[in-house]
Design a protein around this motif. Structure first.
Motif, short mmCIF file in Angstrom:
data_model
loop_
_atom_site.label_atom_id
_atom_site.label_comp_id
_atom_site.label_asym_id
_atom_site.label_seq_id
_atom_site.Cartn_x
_atom_site.Cartn_y
_atom_site.Cartn_z
N ILE A 217 0.85 -1.20 0.00
CA ILE A 217 0.00 0.00 0.00
C ILE A 217 0.88 1.25 0.00
N ILE A 218 0.56 2.16 -0.91
CA ILE A 218 1.22 3.47 -0.90
C ILE A 218 0.10 4.49 -0.84
N MET A 219 0.16 5.38 0.15
CA MET A 219 -0.95 6.35 0.17
C MET A 219 -0.54 7.71 0.67
N VAL A 220 -1.30 8.70 0.23
CA VAL A 220 -1.13 10.06 0.70
C VAL A 220 -2.13 10.23 1.84
N ALA A 221 -1.67 10.76 2.98
CA ALA A 221 -2.61 10.96 4.09
C ALA A 221 -2.14 12.07 5.00
N HIS A 222 -3.10 12.67 5.70
CA HIS A 222 -2.76 13.70 6.68
C HIS A 222 -3.10 13.22 8.09
N GLU A 223 -3.90 12.16 8.18
CA GLU A 223 -4.45 11.77 9.48
C GLU A 223 -3.41 11.01 10.30
N LEU A 224 -3.24 11.47 11.53
CA LEU A 224 -2.24 10.84 12.42
C LEU A 224 -2.47 9.35 12.59
N GLN A 225 -3.75 8.98 12.77
CA GLN A 225 -4.03 7.56 13.04
C GLN A 225 -3.62 6.68 11.86
N LEU A 226 -3.67 7.25 10.65
CA LEU A 226 -3.24 6.48 9.48
C LEU A 226 -1.72 6.42 9.42
N ILE A 227 -1.09 7.55 9.72
CA ILE A 227 0.37 7.62 9.66
C ILE A 227 0.97 6.62 10.67
N ARG A 228 0.29 6.49 11.82
CA ARG A 228 0.77 5.56 12.86
C ARG A 228 0.75 4.11 12.40
N GLU A 229 -0.16 3.79 11.49
CA GLU A 229 -0.30 2.40 11.03
C GLU A 229 0.77 2.01 10.01
N ALA A 230 1.33 3.01 9.34
CA ALA A 230 2.25 2.71 8.24
C ALA A 230 3.59 2.19 8.75
N GLN A 231 4.23 1.36 7.92
CA GLN A 231 5.58 0.90 8.30
C GLN A 231 6.61 1.97 7.97
N LYS A 232 6.35 2.65 6.86
CA LYS A 232 7.33 3.65 6.41
C LYS A 232 6.62 4.97 6.13
N ILE A 233 7.31 6.06 6.35
CA ILE A 233 6.73 7.37 6.11
C ILE A 233 7.64 8.14 5.16
N ALA A 234 7.06 8.58 4.06
CA ALA A 234 7.82 9.38 3.09
C ALA A 234 7.43 10.83 3.31
N TYR A 235 8.39 11.62 3.69
CA TYR A 235 8.11 13.02 4.00
C TYR A 235 8.50 13.90 2.81
N PHE A 236 7.53 14.65 2.31
CA PHE A 236 7.74 15.51 1.15
C PHE A 236 7.97 16.93 1.63
N ASN A 237 9.06 17.54 1.17
CA ASN A 237 9.29 18.93 1.55
C ASN A 237 10.25 19.56 0.54
N GLY A 238 9.83 20.68 0.02
CA GLY A 238 10.70 21.44 -0.88
C GLY A 238 11.17 20.65 -2.08
N GLY A 239 10.31 19.85 -2.63
CA GLY A 239 10.64 19.14 -3.87
C GLY A 239 11.26 17.77 -3.66
N GLY A 240 11.73 17.48 -2.45
CA GLY A 240 12.38 16.20 -2.20
C GLY A 240 11.56 15.28 -1.33
N VAL A 241 12.07 14.06 -1.15
CA VAL A 241 11.37 13.08 -0.31
C VAL A 241 12.38 12.44 0.64
N LEU A 242 12.01 12.35 1.92
CA LEU A 242 12.83 11.63 2.90
C LEU A 242 12.00 10.46 3.40
#
Lengths: 271, 255
Positions: free
Chosen positions: B194-219
């Motif tokens: 599963i790859i998803m875009v989300a803002h909700e904390l409860q969803l972010i907590r469930e994910a194994q990995k978090i891709a953080y987008f900022n200023g054109g890049g991804v961490l």
């Protein structure tokens, strides 16, 4: 047998009319649910230019009507694909150009009765040749829609998601445009170029009032069109009215009836 | 490990406006990755690029080991767009008709539903708890119910990789919880990536990995690193601040 059914020309008119009543709303449901009802209007006006060309050159008018409207429809599809922001404007321009060409060609021709029959529809002029063209074409269209039913359904619901489901979006869109063009060109004889877009859309609006599923919408739309064409042709014959106008006015009447039924149903809470 | 998707040196701009710069991202089978970041940081854009809806200016995208330009096995991919629920509410289709349409490829020569496929539609509706709604018109359902129908439509193709763009937007809280449980089951029991875009904390907590987008890049971060950095905090998320941690053991990225 009632008098109206004893004449050969009326028998032909009923046959052609019923075939049109099957295919026009069948295509119409997909067209309207795709939000493209304006395309029906545009193609019907362009088809008139084809008819005028046929009359002027002495070719059976339905042939150039089919050819010209397919070309216009493919052009429209290209525009819709490339510049969707101005798609409506492009349709208006193509409609105007089609009507402009039709008007000029009509003015060059001395067969104004022939032209009038394609503008407003005609009962007496439905020929043996019309039958030979309309019946097989209508059967082909029905078969094609049946074959690709789910693809057309998905395209109407959401074109982007349809691609991910493996629907050949481009191919089916082109096929659909060709089917619309043929349907419109074939229908010119019965309801005329000015009203065919209404026969494509009004029975669908009627079906939408009563249906609870997409399949039911198609079914009720076809029933509404069959009712409109048959009662319209009979009324036009006995009252000596223009068949196109009579068919369309009756289809509006059935739509109103369906809307009232829907209203009463909702008031009763039956959904 | 089975590589499900790979993004390499990807650049994308809307006209003159650069959105994604030199993005690298690897997704393995069974991953559950959430894209987060401020509005306009390119999360949905990357999703659209990864399903071929947009074309990159530069760079490569591979899906299931194949270049996206040559990729044809779209039935193995599921996608729920942000606009999915912006459909015409008066569209007369039933739940069953909407879900069944996704089985187009499997319908055989005549593109209508047969008994075998009908059974699959019933099964997937049961999986999302919507079996009692199969003959209801989709436009008459609530937002949460519609979302379940759309996830059923995504799942009926039995995809191996699904992309979800803000699936919880406009859904009430109780439905959100059910939906998150469903996603967990899909990921853990059925091994769906599963790859998803989300803002909700409860969803972010469930994910194994978090891709953080900022200023054109991804961490990319592992859930543990992300949580350890104290980043699972609503205010920080809202502010769109970059996480303090800079390292991820889960993947190979940065911007």
């Amino acid at each position: 047998m009632p008098e109206v059914f004893t004449y050969t020309f009326m028998q032909r008119a009923f046959l052609v009319g019923n075939m049109i009543a099957l295919i026009a709303p069948l295509i119409g449901v997909f067209l309207i649910m795709k939000g493209l009802s304006q395309i029906g209007h545009t193609i019907s006006h362009v088809a008139l230019a084809g008819v005028a060309l046929g009359i002027l050159t002495g070719i059976y008018p339905v042939y150039p009507a089919i050819l010209v409207s397919i070309l216009a429809a493919l052009g429209i599809e290209k525009i819709r694909e490339k510049i969707s922001d101005y798609a409506e404007l492009s349709l208006s321009i193509i409609l105007a150009a089609g009507m402009g060409i039709a008007t000029i060609l009509i003015s060059l021709s001395d067969n104004s009765i022939g032209i009038m029959s394609y503008l407003f529809g005609s009962l007496t002029l439905v020929s043996e040749l019309d039958l030979m063209i309309v019946i097989p074409m209508a059967v082909i269209i029905i078969v094609l829609v049946f074959l690709f039913y789910s693809g057309f359904f998905y395209l109407s619901f959401n074109e982007g998601d349809a691609r991910l489901a493996g629907v050949p979006v481009k191919l089916l869109n082109i096929l659909f445009m060709i089917i619309i063009s043929i349907t419109i060109s074939l229908s010119l004889r019965i309801v005329g170029g000015l009203l065919i877009a209404s026969l494509i859309s009004i029975p669908v609006a009627t079906g939408l009032q009563l249906a609870r599923s997409f399949k039911e919408t198609i079914l009720y739309s076809i029933l509404a069109a069959l009712l409109s064409v048959n009662s319209g042709l009979i009324t036009a014959y006995y009252l000596d009215l223009a068949p196109g106008g009579t068919v369309i006015l009756l289809s509006v009447f059935y739509f109103l009836l369906a809307a009232i039924i829907k209203y009463l149903r909702e008031r009763k809470g039956v959904q | 490990m089975d590589r499900m998707a790979e993004v390499r040196n990807l650049y994308f701009s809307y006209g003159q406006e650069p959105v994604l710069n030199d993005i690298k991202l690897s997704v393995d089978r069974g991953d559950f990755i959430v894209f987060i970041g401020p509005n306009g940081s390119g999360k949905s854009t990357l999703l659209k690029l990864m399903i071929g809806e947009l074309k990159p200016d530069r760079g490569k995208i591979q899906l299931l080991g194949r270049d996206i330009n040559k990729f044809e096995e779209w039935h193995r991919i599921g996608y729920m767009s942000q606009q999915i629920r912006n459909f015409n509410r008066s569209f007369p289709a039933t739940v069953k008709e909407v879900v069944a349409a996704a089985l187009y490829r499997e319908m055989g020569f005549i593109k209508v539903l047969n008994k075998r496929l009908e059974k699959r539609v019933d099964e997937v509706l049961e999986l999302v708890g919507m079996e009692d709604f199969r003959d209801r018109q989709i436009g008459n359902l609530s937002g949460g119910q519609q979302q379940k129908v759309f996830i059923a439509r995504t799942l009926v193709k039995e995809p191996e990789l699904i992309f979800l763009d803000e699936p919880l937007v406009g859904i009430d809280l109780s439905s959100q919880e059910e939906f998150i449980n469903l996603l967990n089951r899909l990921n853990q029991d059925l091994n769906i990536t599963i790859i998803m875009v989300a803002h909700e904390l409860q969803l972010i907590r469930e994910a194994q990995k978090i891709a953080y987008f900022n200023g054109g890049g991804v961490l990319l971060y592992n859930q543990q690193d992300f949580a350890a950095a104290g980043y699972l905090n609503k205010d920080m998320l809202k502010a769109g601040r970059k996480p303090e941690v800079e390292y991820s053991s889960g993947g190979d990225y940065d911007a």
